[in-house]
Design an enzyme around this catalytic site. Structure first.
Site, PDB file in Angstrom:
ATOM      1  CG  ASP A 146      94.611 -27.597-104.742  1.00  0.00           C
ATOM      2  OD1 ASP A 146      94.104 -28.106-105.756  1.00  0.00           O
ATOM      3  OD2 ASP A 146      95.836 -27.520-104.550  1.00  0.00           O
ATOM      4  CG  ASP A 196      86.810 -24.430-109.323  1.00  0.00           C
ATOM      5  OD1 ASP A 196      87.412 -23.351-109.118  1.00  0.00           O
ATOM      6  OD2 ASP A 196      86.903 -25.064-110.383  1.00  0.00           O
ATOM      7  CB  ALA A 199      84.176 -22.721-110.988  1.00  0.00           C
ATOM      8  N   PRO A 200      82.483 -23.120-113.807  1.00  0.00           N
ATOM      9  CG  PRO A 200      81.311 -22.116-115.580  1.00  0.00           C
ATOM     10  CD  PRO A 200      82.577 -22.846-115.264  1.00  0.00           C
ATOM     11  N   GLY A 201      80.308 -24.771-113.294  1.00  0.00           N
ATOM     12  CA  GLY A 201      79.280 -25.735-112.925  1.00  0.00           C
ATOM     13  C   GLY A 201      78.694 -26.553-114.058  1.00  0.00           C
ATOM     14  N   GLY A 202      79.353 -26.594-115.210  1.00  0.00           N
ATOM     15  CA  GLY A 202      78.822 -27.343-116.349  1.00  0.00           C
ATOM     16  C   GLY A 202      78.635 -28.823-116.066  1.00  0.00           C
ATOM     17  CE  LYS A 230      91.004 -30.222-119.330  1.00  0.00           C
ATOM     18  NZ  LYS A 230      89.626 -30.169-119.841  1.00  0.00           N
TER      19      LYS A 230
END
Length: 359
Positions: free
Chosen positions: A263, A243, A224-227, A308
């Protein structure tokens, strides 16, 4: 320094994201040490580049020793350079720069006029726009313009009167000006994160058309949101988007996307897929363990994922994540290729790519 002094030691110039000079410097010192070349680095915080200066060997020989841009995580570009040349004459900067270029080669495929990708260097943009046309004319008139297979000439400006002059080697460099892909945000994409996956495809895949064929299957963890799903659908790949958040409705309308609200760490596909992509916000070690498990169990043929990074010890964390993945693969490690890169569209993160060798 004298503008014509080409006895200045050759250096390896690495472009990087501002704020990651420390990581870039640590990496080049480690890599050159492995290649048996000692030296030191100049790495000013937030400068957007690092210079490695060998103690006894000309930097350009590092190419022959096996220094490869694709093996460096934090470097966007790899340039073998002279300089910096300072106090360039305002009345004619071009001739001293071309004279320095002749010490690096007889022919060049093209010339890049560049600066660091930092807010401070943006003030040079006006100067470069004015300087580009007269330099281009002089460059072509000089007889230095060669064929596409020749090295590329780089003029890396620190100011309007100071610059490095260097070359990049075909097949061992980034083809983009300043190491930055000029990607256009696609109409209908749900988020700008879509550019991260597009850049990853361009960076890691030797033949995107073959690796992203219509009818392939993929799983997008943390979709989400789908990039990232958007990029896969663009290649007519069937996607399972995992998601708990909402997905862009237009993606579901394509008929290529199944949205599972669950999850991302718990989902496993009923049968192996061609692609796994993952942009979940989570501790990097946990993502590495997840990618290692999917790969070791044969649940995907290829995977692209983001890590990250923490605020401190970022390079150490990357090496730790590599070790986690390699340990999970165990004796099958040689069956895979694993690479990491900090892409232009990444921020405080890096992108990983793993693929199984085709036998």
């Amino acid at each position: 320094m004298n503008t014509l002094n080409t006895d200045i030691p050759r250096s390896v110039l690495l472009y990087c994201r501002g704020g990651f000079e420390k990581e870039c410097a640590a990496e080049i010192l480690e890599r050159t040490g492995e290649l048996g070349v000692s030296g030191y680095v100049k790495a000013k915080p937030d400068s957007g580049f690092v210079a490695f200066i060998p103690h006894a060997t000309e930097a350009v020989s590092l190419h022959d020793r096996g220094l490869r841009l694709k093996d460096l995580i934090f470097a966007r570009q790899l340039v073998f350079a002279l300089g910096p040349f300072t106090e360039l004459p305002v009345a004619d900067r071009t001739q001293p720069l071309l004279q320095a270029a002749r010490h690096l080669g007889d022919r060049f495929s093209e010339a890049f006029l560049e600066t660091a990708d930092t807010n401070g260097a943006k003030s040079l943009a006006v100067f470069l726009r004015k300087f580009a046309a007269p330099f281009d004319r002089a460059f072509k008139d000089s007889g230095l313009l060669g064929s596409p297979s020749d090295p590329r000439l780089h003029l890396f400006f620190l100011s309007s009167i100071a610059a490095y002059v260097g070359i990049s080697i075909p097949g061992n460099s980034c083809p983009w000006l300043m190491g930055i892909p000029r990607l256009k945000f696609p109409r209908g994409a749900p988020s700008r994160s879509t550019l991260k996956l597009e850049e990853a495809f361009l960076t890691f895949l030797d033949d995107p058309k073959e690796s992203l064929s219509p009818g392939m299957t993929a799983v997008d963890l943390g979709a989400a949101p789908g990039g990232w799903t958007f990029q896969l659908v663009k290649h007519h790949i069937k996607v399972t988007a995992v998601d708990n958040g909402k997905l862009e409705p237009a993606l579901l309308d394509t008929g290529l996307v199944e949205h599972l609200r669950m999850d991302a760490f718990r989902y496993r596909p009923p049968k192996p897929v061609d692609w796994l992509v993952c942009d979940v916000v989570e501790q990097p070690a946990r993502i590495a363990a997840l990618i290692g498990e999917w790969t070791a169990l044969g649940l995907c043929r290829r995977a692209i994922f983001n890590l990250k990074l923490p605020m401190n010890k970022r390079y150490e964390e990357v090496k730790r994540c590599r070790e986690i993945i390699e340990a999970r693969l165990g004796r099958t490690l040689n069956d895979y290729s694993l690479a990491f890169k900090q892409l232009y569209h990444d921020r405080a993160e890096i992108t990983g790519y793993i693929s199984r060798h085709i036998r």
